[in-house]
Design a protein around this motif. Structure first.
Motif, mmCIF file in Angstrom:
data_model
loop_
_atom_site.group_PDB
_atom_site.id
_atom_site.type_symbol
_atom_site.label_atom_id
_atom_site.label_comp_id
_atom_site.label_asym_id
_atom_site.label_seq_id
_atom_site.Cartn_x
_atom_site.Cartn_y
_atom_site.Cartn_z
ATOM 1 N N GLU B 39 0.839 -1.205 0.000
ATOM 2 C CA GLU B 39 0.000 0.000 0.000
ATOM 3 C C GLU B 39 0.873 1.255 0.000
ATOM 4 O OE1 GLU B 39 -4.057 -1.880 1.994
ATOM 5 O OE2 GLU B 39 -2.519 -1.050 3.307
ATOM 6 N N ASP B 42 1.628 1.691 -3.456
ATOM 7 C CA ASP B 42 0.437 2.230 -4.137
ATOM 8 C C ASP B 42 0.377 3.749 -3.981
ATOM 9 O OD1 ASP B 42 -0.473 -0.331 -4.717
ATOM 10 O OD2 ASP B 42 -1.888 -0.403 -3.036
ATOM 11 N N ALA B 57 6.773 -0.548 -11.264
ATOM 12 C CA ALA B 57 6.130 -1.828 -11.577
ATOM 13 C C ALA B 57 6.505 -2.853 -10.514
ATOM 14 C CB ALA B 57 6.572 -2.305 -12.957
ATOM 15 N N GLU B 59 4.964 -6.917 -8.917
ATOM 16 C CA GLU B 59 3.959 -7.981 -8.998
ATOM 17 C C GLU B 59 3.194 -8.049 -7.685
ATOM 18 O OE1 GLU B 59 3.073 -9.753 -11.445
ATOM 19 O OE2 GLU B 59 4.743 -9.863 -12.869
ATOM 20 N N HIS B 60 1.903 -8.244 -7.783
ATOM 21 C CA HIS B 60 1.080 -8.413 -6.580
ATOM 22 C C HIS B 60 -0.279 -8.878 -7.046
ATOM 23 C CE1 HIS B 60 -1.445 -4.752 -7.295
ATOM 24 N NE2 HIS B 60 -0.445 -4.539 -8.122
ATOM 25 N N ASP B 61 -1.002 -9.632 -6.208
ATOM 26 C CA ASP B 61 -2.377 -9.955 -6.588
ATOM 27 C C ASP B 61 -3.271 -10.163 -5.374
ATOM 28 O OD1 ASP B 61 -4.310 -10.111 -8.567
ATOM 29 O OD2 ASP B 61 -4.101 -12.261 -8.844
ATOM 30 N N CYS B 62 -3.098 -11.280 -4.648
ATOM 31 C CA CYS B 62 -4.081 -11.582 -3.593
ATOM 32 C C CYS B 62 -3.949 -10.669 -2.379
ATOM 33 C CB CYS B 62 -3.986 -13.044 -3.165
ATOM 34 S SG CYS B 62 -2.643 -13.390 -2.002
ATOM 35 N N ARG B 63 -2.746 -10.228 -2.103
ATOM 36 C CA ARG B 63 -2.436 -9.409 -0.919
ATOM 37 C C ARG B 63 -2.874 -10.086 0.381
ATOM 38 N NH1 ARG B 63 -1.756 -3.103 -2.294
ATOM 39 N NH2 ARG B 63 -0.952 -3.377 -4.386
ATOM 40 N N GLU B 64 -2.886 -11.407 0.365
ATOM 41 C CA GLU B 64 -3.183 -12.165 1.591
ATOM 42 C C GLU B 64 -2.070 -13.143 1.883
ATOM 43 O OE1 GLU B 64 -7.050 -13.998 1.638
ATOM 44 O OE2 GLU B 64 -7.969 -12.274 0.663
ATOM 45 N N ILE B 66 -0.774 -15.533 -0.090
ATOM 46 C CA ILE B 66 -0.946 -16.916 -0.528
ATOM 47 C C ILE B 66 -0.723 -17.118 -2.028
ATOM 48 C CG2 ILE B 66 -3.462 -16.762 -0.858
ATOM 49 C CD1 ILE B 66 -1.756 -19.750 0.815
ATOM 50 N N CYS B 67 -0.852 -16.073 -2.839
ATOM 51 C CA CYS B 67 -0.734 -16.294 -4.291
ATOM 52 C C CYS B 67 0.716 -16.362 -4.741
ATOM 53 C CB CYS B 67 -1.494 -15.233 -5.074
ATOM 54 S SG CYS B 67 -0.704 -13.613 -5.154
ATOM 55 N N GLY B 68 1.616 -15.783 -3.956
ATOM 56 C CA GLY B 68 3.039 -15.839 -4.303
ATOM 57 C C GLY B 68 3.464 -14.816 -5.338
ATOM 58 N N GLN B 89 1.945 -8.632 3.332
ATOM 59 C CA GLN B 89 1.423 -8.664 4.704
ATOM 60 C C GLN B 89 2.378 -7.993 5.695
ATOM 61 O OE1 GLN B 89 -0.532 -12.474 5.750
ATOM 62 N NE2 GLN B 89 -2.181 -11.178 5.002
ATOM 63 N N ALA B 118 9.539 -6.157 -10.987
ATOM 64 C CA ALA B 118 8.892 -7.363 -11.542
ATOM 65 C C ALA B 118 9.920 -8.221 -12.280
ATOM 66 C CB ALA B 118 7.763 -6.965 -12.483
ATOM 67 N N CYS B 166 7.012 -18.197 -4.629
ATOM 68 C CA CYS B 166 7.297 -16.767 -4.798
ATOM 69 C C CYS B 166 8.720 -16.510 -5.268
ATOM 70 C CB CYS B 166 7.048 -16.023 -3.486
ATOM 71 S SG CYS B 166 8.145 -16.490 -2.132
#
Lengths: 638, 250
Positions: B39, B42, B57, B59-64, B66-68, B89, B118, B166
């Motif tokens: 964030e 961001d 640039a 990489e990020h997606d789930c922000r929990e 777990i997606c790696g 996290q 990235a 990851c």
């Protein structure tokens, strides 16, 4: 246009088996000549790609992430339902079917839901065979737990990471087919348009997100497995990249969109902490088994929770719903929290949260037992909030989590565009107006492993005699040019507003007026606000960077443009549905004590919207829901 | 609530894989300590866009966690200073007012930079494709309870399977070895009966692919285990070596 769901005739319990045996087959030699595009590699997409490649089809799979393993199915925590009856507690296919259709508040199709329950057991077998490490009993058999308020234990799980393990299973099956040359995998590719030839889906335009190339891919059929659209609200538990773009492009090319206003809001999420926040985190609803939910009985109370005496605490769920208390269904718990916060009783700095308190649980069963049950969730909470939930009550607030609406599909999972299929969360078919816990994983894998690979034969068996479509057809060139122009227009627009700020505005409109509870006045207002926002977006959006390198802002711009149009449709759908059902709560339609009031006489239908272009209003078509086996009843949790 | 932070970010900026990269300093004032590290990026990116500059640039997606997807070194440590935690996290209350924080991409030959933070981790996908699966076609599975697996074995298999891919292990290894990633998958299947029929071929293929991708060898320093956000154990590497030895000797 008449919507024909193509439900097979016959007794509900035999429909699928009989139908499957009568489906036209495509011979092995012909399968090798059939190309299928699958967009999305979550549970539905990866399982479909692997299964169809195993059958002999040539598959091209696409995902916008840098690896198929990163699709958002990976974040599912709780588990996956299956009617195995391993616990000998009287579970059956019928019971799983009944719970699902009732949980969906009687707004889904009997035949689809029954088939889902029927294939659920096969999913578990398949995943176990792939080496998915499900939780086990000491004797070595699979463990189950109960979930989502049902009375049987039918949920299979892998710690709190069931989605991850199931997705890695599907990803491994997909990887095997990639190595065998039966699947061509395109990562970091986003579908940006659907290509139709003579009214049939015959390919896609995809943008290579690394170098910006606009690429054309032809196939005999296209399958969308592109997930849900919760990010229309800006803040949700969805992954940052989850979007509606593929579905929406298909919608604009003629695929009808059903029940867009059915969105599930999950009650136990970590509340918003500030303006900068872009994403919400869900905590398993199992917390409500032992935690007590309360707010201060004084408005605007800024005291620390430990300073608020017992006599000044309002355990509002226990007060309103003495029979179910803190265990009422998701939609009811969510609405009740919003009601208290809106009335000024909310907790925390923002007033937009309620307490979830384990003090009584710790006193009665001891800290160790509480830690054994919820330790990982408490750790996660502490990691994010820097507060110790063993000492200070957690603060929670509802957040958007899942979307039941999606592309309309018939029993074969084909949309209203011949040759275009939709599977998993991106179709509308199985969860009605509300989804039960641990059923999303079940549906994604049912569609991908056990339904689509058979039903797609109904379409492809008619394609074998036709000339092969190639990407040199003029329809591809036209679509490519349109995409290319649009990208240029984003980059050359001399605006001042960032994509993110416009997305936030959209989220505010949707959350405030088309969120947990809706009314005609606010929805009508929202319709105008969306219209204004759309104008602002196109006149004032600012997209930096170049088109031929990785450019996240450019990706987001096109997604947000589609979300704005979807928002408009969701509001129209919510306005049309003059009843309260499942997750859709219209304030005008409630009982005297504030509960949802369904209207089966007038609204027992699937709202199905046809896009008529940017200048005209969408047209509503209704697919009447018929209940031959179950009798719709009103829910009560008092 | 907590005090706001004033920070300096030193961020690696590189336009593309074949261009020259360098650190650029950004000062950030009034940072809310409850922000996550992503964030923070961001917020910085919103500022850069408004100022007419190219955003960073990453990489990020789930922000929990777990997606790696998220992958960055923070002050020289993969995913930053907090154990068992991904960058998404990691929250800013772990930093102090006045800190200078260095942010750079994974550094490994097999993970070429795409842009800024990235990197291209497709080598991991190719390693899984070389044998990280059980060959079972849809529809051919026996009943789920037909093969009992004792609880302890299932738990150990799960611990290995928890890897999120990851690449932190590669990034923190002085040899850029992918041994922890590869061994986690080999180890998961070696513990389960389902993995037995293909065990020998699996370990040979996956190790060969790992070498082909240009990852270095393991010299048992343990940096991978120390920085792994999912606590994947180095014991898996021993299992891989044992399985490899068994495979080449039999």
């Amino acid at each position: 246009m008449k919507l024909d769901a193509k439900i097979p005739s016959g007794d509900l319990s035999n429909k699928w088996v009989d139908y499957r045996s009568s489906l036209p087959l495509v011979s092995p030699a012909n399968k090798q000549r059939q190309d299928v595009i699958i967009v999305g590699t979550g549970l539905a997409g990866a399982s479909a790609a692997a299964s169809m490649a195993e059958m002999g089809y040539n598959v091209k799979a696409f995902c916008f992430q840098d690896s198929p393993r990163r699709a958002h199915s990976i974040a599912a925590q709780g588990g996956i339902n299956a009617a195995k009856n391993y616990q000998n507690d009287g579970d059956s296919v019928y019971r799983l079917f009944y719970d699902t259709i009732k949980g969906g508040d009687y707004r889904s199709r009997e035949a689809n839901v029954y088939r889902l329950a029927e294939v659920s057991g096969n999913i578990i077998d398949q995943c176990v065979a792939q080496g998915v490490p499900f939780a086990r009993e000491y004797g070595g058999t699979l463990d189950n737990r109960s979930f989502g308020g049902v009375q049987v234990s039918r949920t299979f799980y892998a710690r709190g990471q069931t989605g991850q393990q199931l997705l890695l299973g599907a990803y491994s099956a997909l990887s095997r087919q990639i190595s065998l040359g039966k699947v061509e995998m395109y990562t970091k590719h986003e579908m940006v348009d659907l290509v139709l030839i003579d009214g049939h889906a015959k390919g896609i335009i995809a943008r290579n997100l690394v170098n910006g190339n606009i690429e054309k891919y032809a196939a005999n059929a296209v399958v969308l497995a592109t997930g849900g659209y919760g990010n229309v609200y800006y803040l949700s538990t969805n992954a940052m990249g989850s979007n509606v773009t593929a579905s929406w492009k298909a919608h604009k090319k003629g695929a009808m969109f059903s029940n867009p206003c059915f969105t599930q809001i999950h009650p136990t999420c970590i509340p918003v902490s500030g303006e900068y926040q872009s994403k919400l985190t869900l905590m398993s609803e199992s917390l409500r088994n032992d935690g007590r939910i309360w707010v201060s009985s004084k408005k605007g109370d800024k005291r620390h929770p430990s300073e608020i005496p017992e006599s000044e605490r309002d355990y509002y769920l226990e007060r309103r719903y003495p029979a179910f208390g803190n265990l009422v269904p998701r939609d009811i718990a969510s609405r009740a929290a919003k009601e208290r916060c809106d009335a000024g009783f909310g907790a925390g700095e923002t007033g937009q949260s309620v307490y979830l308190d384990f003090e009584d649980a710790i006193n009665s069963m001891g800290k160790d037992t509480v830690a054994a049950r919820y330790g990982n969730l408490f750790d996660m909470y502490a990691k994010i909030t820097d507060e110790n939930p063993y000492k200070t009550p957690m603060r929670i607030y509802p957040a958007v989590h899942y979307t039941m609406g999606g592309l309309w599909v018939d029993y074969n999972l084909m949309t209203t565009i011949p040759g275009l299929f939709a599977i998993g969360e991106c179709n509308f078919s199985d969860h009605g107006a509300n989804r039960l816990g641990a059923s999303a994983l079940m549906q994604g894998l049912a569609d991908g492993y056990f339904v689509l690979p058979y039903t797609i034969g109904t379409y492809l068996s008619n394609e074998i005699n036709k000339d092969k479509v190639t990407n040199s057809d003029s329809a591809f060139k036209d679509a490519e040019k349109e995409v290319s122009n649009k990208i240029d227009s984003y980059l050359t627009n001399d605006g001042k507003r960032t994509v993110e700020s416009l997305h936030k505005d959209l989220g505010q409109i949707m959350w405030n007026h088309c969120g947990m509870s809706r009314n005609k006045k606010d929805l009508s207002k929202a319709l105008n606000e969306i219209k204004e926002l759309k104008n602002t977006f196109w006149s004032d959006v600012k997209v930096p960077g170049k088109k031929d390198t990785l450019n996240a802002e450019l990706e987001k711009a096109d997604r947000v443009a589609d979300f704005i149009e979807l928002g408009d449709l969701m509001i129209r759908d919510a306005l049309d549905r003059n009843e309260s059902c499942g997750a859709h709560f219209r304030e005008e339609y409630q009982t005297d004590d504030g509960e949802a009031m369904r209207d089966d006489k007038n609204f027992s239908y699937v709202s199905t919207w046809e896009n008529k272009g940017d200048k005209a209003e969408p047209i509503l078509h209704k697919e009447k829901l018929l209940f031959d086996t179950v009798t719709p009843t009103q829910r009560s949790y008092k | 609530m907590s005090n706001k932070l004033n920070l300096t970010l030193k961020v690696w900026r590189q336009e593309s894989s074949d261009s020259h990269g360098d650190f650029v300093d950004y000062s950030m004032e009034g940072v809310n300590p409850h922000m996550s590290f992503l964030e923070l990026l961001d917020v910085l990116n919103e500022r850069l866009i408004t100022e007419g500059m190219d955003p960073i640039a990453f990489e990020h997606d789930c922000r929990e966690g777990i997606c790696g997807s998220c992958a960055m070194s923070i002050n020289g440590e993969a995913h930053g200073p907090v154990k068992s935690t991904t960058a998404c996290q990691l929250h800013m209350f772990h930093f102090n007012d006045g800190d200078t924080i260095t942010v750079e991409p994974w550094r490994a030959k097999s993970f070429p930079v795409i842009k800024d933070l990235a990197v291209d981790r497709s080598a991991f996908d190719r390693i899984i494709q070389s044998g990280g699966y059980v060959s079972v076609n849809t529809g051919s599975a026996p009943d789920g309870n037909a093969i009992p697996i004792d609880k302890e074995t299932a738990t150990m298999a799960f611990d290995a399977a928890a890897c999120i891919g990851c690449g932190a292990c590669v990034s923190s290894c002085k040899n850029s070895s992918a041994s922890l990633f590869v061994s986690a998958k080999i180890s998961q299947f070696s513990k389960l009966p389902q993995g037995q029929p293909e065990q020998k071929q699996r370990v040979l293929s996956m190790v060969a692919q790992m070498d082909k991708e240009g990852f270095g060898h393991c010299t048992n320093t343990g940096a991978c285990e120390a920085t792994c956000p999912k606590d994947i154990s180095m014991d898996n590497i021993s299992t891989m070596n044992k399985e490899y030895l068994k495979a080449i000797l039999s």
